[in-house]
Design an enzyme around this catalytic site. Structure first.
Site, PDB file in Angstrom:
ATOM      1  N   ASP A  18       0.841  -1.204   0.000  1.00 30.91           N
ATOM      2  CA  ASP A  18       0.000   0.000   0.000  1.00 30.91           C
ATOM      3  C   ASP A  18       0.878   1.257   0.000  1.00 30.91           C
ATOM      4  OD1 ASP A  18      -2.416  -1.661   0.399  1.00 30.91           O
ATOM      5  OD2 ASP A  18      -1.429  -2.106   2.300  1.00 30.91           O
ATOM      6  N   HIS A  58      -4.636  -3.381   6.522  1.00 33.81           N
ATOM      7  CA  HIS A  58      -4.461  -3.652   5.090  1.00 33.81           C
ATOM      8  C   HIS A  58      -5.827  -4.078   4.544  1.00 33.81           C
ATOM      9  CE1 HIS A  58      -3.138  -5.073   1.238  1.00 33.81           C
ATOM     10  NE2 HIS A  58      -3.679  -6.248   1.486  1.00 33.81           N
TER      11      HIS A  58
END
Ligand code: NAX
Length: 328
Positions: free
Chosen positions: A159, A187
């Site tokens: 990410d 996440h």
């Protein structure tokens, strides 16, 4: 030559592992001086496939690759491991709720946590990639009482790297000039990619970009939804980029972060930034001497506060759920 390091990878016959194992063998994870002993852990049905991957690893003739062992038994698979990358997980299939996913993965990470506790090296460092990564890491940590909790981490570096790529594309600056990116929280789609402390070529990113609406309405959702966009385009979930991020995560944890920069890692909270202690949540961290520390004293504005709280609330609910299910 240096002492070899034992690296265990679970889900070794899967897509991410296919990108990951060759880069570990090449030295990209632990550096060009460190020989590695690979332990590949799979479920019995995939042992044949993993034997094929091992044949290809042999055919790479990697100078740093000392040995390859294959197992379908976690106790053997983590024996002597100093690095454990937990990629294998029960995937989400059609009609499965997030709670079903937690229930399906609980037994895997309960067993693997216990096996790490019993048989890994004293210095073991654990990275969980398999989803739901933060909560799977929480389960493994909870089942490994003799391993310091701080050694259990989960992957949000993908990410983080995705966020840097979006900022590079928007600003025209090279990704290498973008520092101090932070991803907070889970996440999942609630993660919060935060540019309020990020620098582009040494200048504040929000000043360089100067478009708060783009940050809110395009940048943040694009990073949050990038995994879904890759599935739509590729017909399969991110694999090589996830492997690359796992390499970056362990590399920086072991070998350190660059001066003046930091990275994002999901680590057990020490209570920093209002994140309840023990939740495995993504933070900005620096690494030195094989240890990470959460970057202290960042100012958190109102916009950021609300988004961090939202993602952390999701993590707290996941923790509740796996405690109720008896996995932690
Ligand atoms: P694959 O389905 O290709 O491979 C998973 C492998 O794990 C399979 O070979 C399976 O047999 C094995 N496995 C299942 N249970 C196991 C167990 N108990 N012990 C050992 N091996 C076991 O999936 P892949 O594309 O490699 O993705 C793996 C995981 O990473 C998934 O959970 C996925 O959701 C997750 N991801 C996490 C990301 C992150 O940034 N944290 C991003 C990419 C990816 O979505």
């Amino acid at each position: 030559a240096r002492t070899p390091v034992t690296v265990t990878v679970t889900g070794a016959a899967g897509q991410i592992a296919y990108g990951l194992l060759f880069r570990i063998a090449s030295g990209a994870m632990l550096g060009p001086q460190t020989p590695v002993r690979l332990r590949l852990l799979e479920i019995p049905a995939a042992v044949g496939a993993v034997e094929g991957v091992a044949m290809e690893l042999e055919d790479g003739a990697f100078p740093l690759l000392e040995s390859i062992d294959i197992s379908d038994d976690p106790w053997a698979g983590f024996d002597g491991a100093s690095i454990a990358v937990l990629v294998g997980a029960r995937p989400r299939t059609a009609g499965m709720e997030r709670s079903d996913l937690l229930a399906a993965n609980g037994p895997i990470f309960t067993d693997q946590g216990a096996a790490i506790n019993a048989s890994a090296a004293d210095d073991v460092k654990v990275l969980v990639v398999g989803n739901p990564a933060n909560t799977n890491a929480f389960i493994a940590m909870s089942n490994a009482p003799d391993v310091p909790a701080a050694r259990f981490t989960a992957l949000t570096r993908l990410d983080h790297n995705r966020a840097i790529a979006q900022l590079a594309a928007r600003s025209g600056a090279p990704g290498s000039s973008i520092t101090r990116m932070t991803v907070w929280g889970n996440h999942s789609a609630t993660q919060y990619p935060d540019i309020s402390h990020t620098l582009i070529g040494g200048q504040p990113a929000d000043r360089v970009i100067d478009d708060p609406a783009w940050v809110r309405e395009t940048f943040i959702p694009t990073v949050q939804q990038r995994g879904t966009a890759i599935i739509a385009a590729r017909g399969a979930s991110s694999a090589a980029s996830a492997a690359s991020a796992a390499i970056d995560h362990v590399h920086d944890w072991v070998l350190g972060t660059a001066a003046g920069d930091w990275v994002s890692m999901a680590v057990p909270s020490d209570g920093s930034y209002g994140v309840p202690e023990g939740l495995i949540s993504s933070f900005p961290v620096t690494c030195a001497g094989g240890e990470y520390s959460i970057v202290p004293d960042l100012e958190i504005g109102e916009f950021s506060r609300a988004r961090i709280d939202l993602s952390v609330a999701e993590l707290a609910a996941e923790r509740e759920a796996v405690i109720d299910l008896g996995f932690a």
